[in-house]
Design a protein around this motif. Structure first.
Motif, PDB file in Angstrom:
ATOM      1  N   GLU A  93       0.851  -1.196   0.000  1.00  0.00           N
ATOM      2  CA  GLU A  93       0.000   0.000   0.000  1.00  0.00           C
ATOM      3  C   GLU A  93       0.884   1.243   0.000  1.00  0.00           C
ATOM      4  O   GLU A  93       1.517   1.533   1.018  1.00  0.00           O
ATOM      5  CB  GLU A  93      -0.922  -0.005   1.223  1.00  0.00           C
ATOM      6  N   PRO A  94       0.910   1.981  -1.129  1.00  0.00           N
ATOM      7  CA  PRO A  94       0.217   1.703  -2.393  1.00  0.00           C
ATOM      8  C   PRO A  94       0.930   0.633  -3.215  1.00  0.00           C
ATOM      9  O   PRO A  94       2.154   0.517  -3.160  1.00  0.00           O
ATOM     10  CB  PRO A  94       0.247   3.052  -3.113  1.00  0.00           C
ATOM     11  N   GLU A  95       0.144  -0.117  -3.965  1.00  0.00           N
ATOM     12  CA  GLU A  95       0.672  -1.209  -4.782  1.00  0.00           C
ATOM     13  C   GLU A  95       1.432  -0.640  -5.983  1.00  0.00           C
ATOM     14  O   GLU A  95       0.920   0.234  -6.694  1.00  0.00           O
ATOM     15  CB  GLU A  95      -0.482  -2.079  -5.266  1.00  0.00           C
ATOM     16  N   PRO A  96       2.665  -1.097  -6.239  1.00  0.00           N
ATOM     17  CA  PRO A  96       3.412  -0.633  -7.409  1.00  0.00           C
ATOM     18  C   PRO A  96       3.003  -1.413  -8.652  1.00  0.00           C
ATOM     19  O   PRO A  96       2.151  -2.309  -8.596  1.00  0.00           O
ATOM     20  CB  PRO A  96       4.856  -0.945  -7.015  1.00  0.00           C
ATOM     21  N   TYR A  97       3.640  -1.108  -9.753  1.00  0.00           N
ATOM     22  CA  TYR A  97       3.439  -1.866 -10.987  1.00  0.00           C
ATOM     23  C   TYR A  97       4.252  -3.151 -10.887  1.00  0.00           C
ATOM     24  O   TYR A  97       5.471  -3.125 -10.705  1.00  0.00           O
ATOM     25  CB  TYR A  97       3.886  -1.042 -12.190  1.00  0.00           C
ATOM     26  N   LEU A  98       3.580  -4.289 -10.974  1.00  0.00           N
ATOM     27  CA  LEU A  98       4.217  -5.594 -10.896  1.00  0.00           C
ATOM     28  C   LEU A  98       4.220  -6.245 -12.274  1.00  0.00           C
ATOM     29  O   LEU A  98       3.336  -5.999 -13.096  1.00  0.00           O
ATOM     30  CB  LEU A  98       3.484  -6.494  -9.908  1.00  0.00           C
ATOM     31  N   GLU A  99       5.206  -7.100 -12.520  1.00  0.00           N
ATOM     32  CA  GLU A  99       5.305  -7.791 -13.801  1.00  0.00           C
ATOM     33  C   GLU A  99       5.679  -9.251 -13.573  1.00  0.00           C
ATOM     34  O   GLU A  99       6.091  -9.650 -12.487  1.00  0.00           O
ATOM     35  CB  GLU A  99       6.371  -7.137 -14.679  1.00  0.00           C
ATOM     36  N   GLY A 100       5.558 -10.042 -14.654  1.00  0.00           N
ATOM     37  CA  GLY A 100       6.128 -11.373 -14.684  1.00  0.00           C
ATOM     38  C   GLY A 100       5.595 -12.361 -13.677  1.00  0.00           C
ATOM     39  O   GLY A 100       6.369 -13.132 -13.098  1.00  0.00           O
ATOM     40  N   ALA A 101       4.296 -12.402 -13.432  1.00  0.00           N
ATOM     41  CA  ALA A 101       3.752 -13.361 -12.468  1.00  0.00           C
ATOM     42  C   ALA A 101       4.060 -14.790 -12.898  1.00  0.00           C
ATOM     43  O   ALA A 101       3.907 -15.158 -14.073  1.00  0.00           O
ATOM     44  CB  ALA A 101       2.248 -13.158 -12.329  1.00  0.00           C
ATOM     45  N   TYR A 102       4.479 -15.609 -11.928  1.00  0.00           N
ATOM     46  CA  TYR A 102       4.827 -16.994 -12.195  1.00  0.00           C
ATOM     47  C   TYR A 102       4.564 -17.798 -10.928  1.00  0.00           C
ATOM     48  O   TYR A 102       4.860 -17.331  -9.825  1.00  0.00           O
ATOM     49  CB  TYR A 102       6.301 -17.117 -12.591  1.00  0.00           C
ATOM     50  N   VAL A 103       4.009 -18.993 -11.065  1.00  0.00           N
ATOM     51  CA  VAL A 103       3.745 -19.852  -9.917  1.00  0.00           C
ATOM     52  C   VAL A 103       4.555 -21.136 -10.053  1.00  0.00           C
ATOM     53  O   VAL A 103       4.552 -21.770 -11.119  1.00  0.00           O
ATOM     54  CB  VAL A 103       2.251 -20.195  -9.793  1.00  0.00           C
ATOM     55  N   GLN A 104       5.246 -21.495  -8.992  1.00  0.00           N
ATOM     56  CA  GLN A 104       5.998 -22.746  -8.918  1.00  0.00           C
ATOM     57  C   GLN A 104       5.546 -23.516  -7.683  1.00  0.00           C
ATOM     58  O   GLN A 104       5.449 -22.943  -6.589  1.00  0.00           O
ATOM     59  CB  GLN A 104       7.499 -22.470  -8.807  1.00  0.00           C
ATOM     60  N   LYS A 105       5.279 -24.800  -7.838  1.00  0.00           N
ATOM     61  CA  LYS A 105       4.972 -25.625  -6.682  1.00  0.00           C
ATOM     62  C   LYS A 105       6.241 -26.342  -6.235  1.00  0.00           C
ATOM     63  O   LYS A 105       6.962 -26.932  -7.050  1.00  0.00           O
ATOM     64  CB  LYS A 105       3.879 -26.635  -7.002  1.00  0.00           C
TER      65      LYS A 105
END
Length: 437
Positions: free
Chosen positions: A305-317
């Motif tokens: 808060e405040p949320e910035p600009y995020l990129e490249g979401a990736y999920v790994q288990k």
């Protein structure tokens, strides 16, 4: 600097699997009990307390890219790489797959065309490299039998529009090159590709970039091996995945911007599309579209808060938990004598392009507070090698800050990997391996 202790979830107990390539499981040694895990002298390296307040970035160099925990892949050069002497790459992606009992490592990323300083306003498509081991040798996939007149390793490009046929689209109209009124000239670039193997089929998830007719993520399906030939999924013939919305640079036409940086997550017999910054959708069983073309669900996250600009979401288990990665600029807020950094929007000049990670017990969340997983390691993915060690990629973003400095910019935009360490079943963190004491 004030710091906060990481509050992990309940102890995981005995753990039994490491996930390869986001999906296929391989046996892993059982972990020890949670009591004392991650403590000094215990079986795992300790998880550090985080900077206070939430949103402050951890800038300690021990979480950075060093010779003892990372290296740049020696990829086979293409003709356009000869002058630089290495492959210029952003959004580096590396993964390991097991095919016919053998390890196949795959590398790709955003590259530039011959004579271009970067990947905009156009580039010449997607290239893939493979290797039998992470250390190499890394060679371009052999596409010469498919397209003898094209550069080896190029598996998809807007140039392949002539391969379209009734019922088979390779390049959609919104992915073709185009020319504007003179501001940029030739336009159309493709970004951030990922390679995945699901049900014995190779897939590529990629994104048409900010200079395309429509900007957003799409899926390519191989009709052969990893070299292709690839065609476009039916759900992307008209547009990218998800809804359009207002976003991106001012030159993007209204309604042309969709969700970028598409990724794939595979678990059991299901595949999921992950879109930036917080959206996901399940693929249809035939892998031709997503089951929720509109109103995509969102990961339950703990935002800044405040949320910035995020990129490249990736999920790994990994070891039964889900690790959601984002790339975010760490903005410098301190002084030379008292350095400090923040991920909060508008907090200062951009310095390092970091990887931040949150952990959850379920794919959709809720996810823990984010932590700094790697200083300067932003826009990456995680993968597990044949020994069970966990790695992430990096590319040293030369757009701003540290790697934009004239003394360092020549070493930016590289295909790099960094070894990660796991802090045990209590704190459950994966972060850049720190110096061993």
């Amino acid at each position: 600097m004030k710091r906060r202790e990481f509050m992990g979830a309940a102890a995981a107990g005995t753990l039994s699997a490491v996930v390869l390539g986001g999906g296929a499981a391989a046996a892993a040694p059982a972990a020890g009990p949670a009591a004392g895990a991650g403590a000094p002298g215990g079986p795992f390296p300790p998880a550090w307390p985080d900077p206070e307040p939430y949103g402050a970035a951890d800038g300690r160099p021990e979480l950075g890219l060093r010779d003892d925990n990372s290296f740049v892949l020696d990829l086979e050069l293409r003709p356009q790489d000869a002058e630089l002497g290495r492959v210029w790459m952003r959004d580096t992606y590396v993964n390991r797959f097991e095919v016919d009992g053998r390890s196949v490592y795959v590398a790709t990323g955003t590259t530039r065309a011959a004579g271009r300083p970067n990947a905009a306003p156009w580039n010449d498509g997607l290239y893939l490299w493979t290797a039998p081991a992470l250390e190499g040798p890394w060679t371009l996939v052999d596409t010469t039998g498919l397209r003898p007149d094209q550069t080896k390793g190029k598996v998809w490009s807007p140039e392949f529009v002539g391969e379209n046929a009734p019922g088979r689209t390779v390049v959609a109209p919104w992915q073709e090159y185009w020319t504007d009124d003179g501001r940029f000239g030739k336009r159309g670039n493709v970004w951030a590709p990922e390679v995945h193997r699901f049900r014995d089929t190779w897939y590529i998830v990629a994104c048409m970039g900010d200079h395309s007719t429509k900007v957003g993520s799409f899926l390519l399906v191989s009709e052969g091996g990893i070299e292709g030939p690839y065609r476009l999924a039916q759900g992307n013939v008209a547009k990218p995945f998800g809804e359009s919305f207002v976003g991106g640079p001012g030159w993007i036409a209204p309604g042309a911007y969709h969700h970028i940086d598409g990724s794939m997550f595979v678990e059991d017999d299901a595949a999921w599309l992950v879109l930036h910054n917080d959206l996901y959708a399940r693929f249809t069983d035939d892998m031709e579209d997503i089951t929720t073309p509109t109103d995509l669900p969102e990961f339950v996250q703990t935002p800044y808060e405040p949320e910035p600009y995020l990129e490249g979401a990736y999920v790994q288990k990994y070891r039964g938990r889900y690790y959601l990665m984002h790339a975010v600029w760490a903005c410098r807020t301190g002084t030379e004598d008292d350095p400090a950094w923040s991920y909060l929007a508008g907090s200062g000049p951009k310095d390092q392009y970091d990887a931040v990670v949150a952990v959850a017990d379920r794919f959709e969340g809720p996810y823990s507070e984010r932590y700094t997983a790697g200083v300067g390691a932003g826009h990456n993915n995680m993968f597990v090698d044949e020994r069970g060690d966990v790695w992430a990629t990096f590319f040293r973003n030369p757009a701003n800050g540290h790697w934009a400095d004239p003394s360092r910019i020549a070493d930016g935009a590289v295909p790099g990997v960094v070894r990660l360490e796991w802090t045990g079943p209590h704190s459950r963190r994966l972060n850049a391996a720190r110096p061993r004491r």
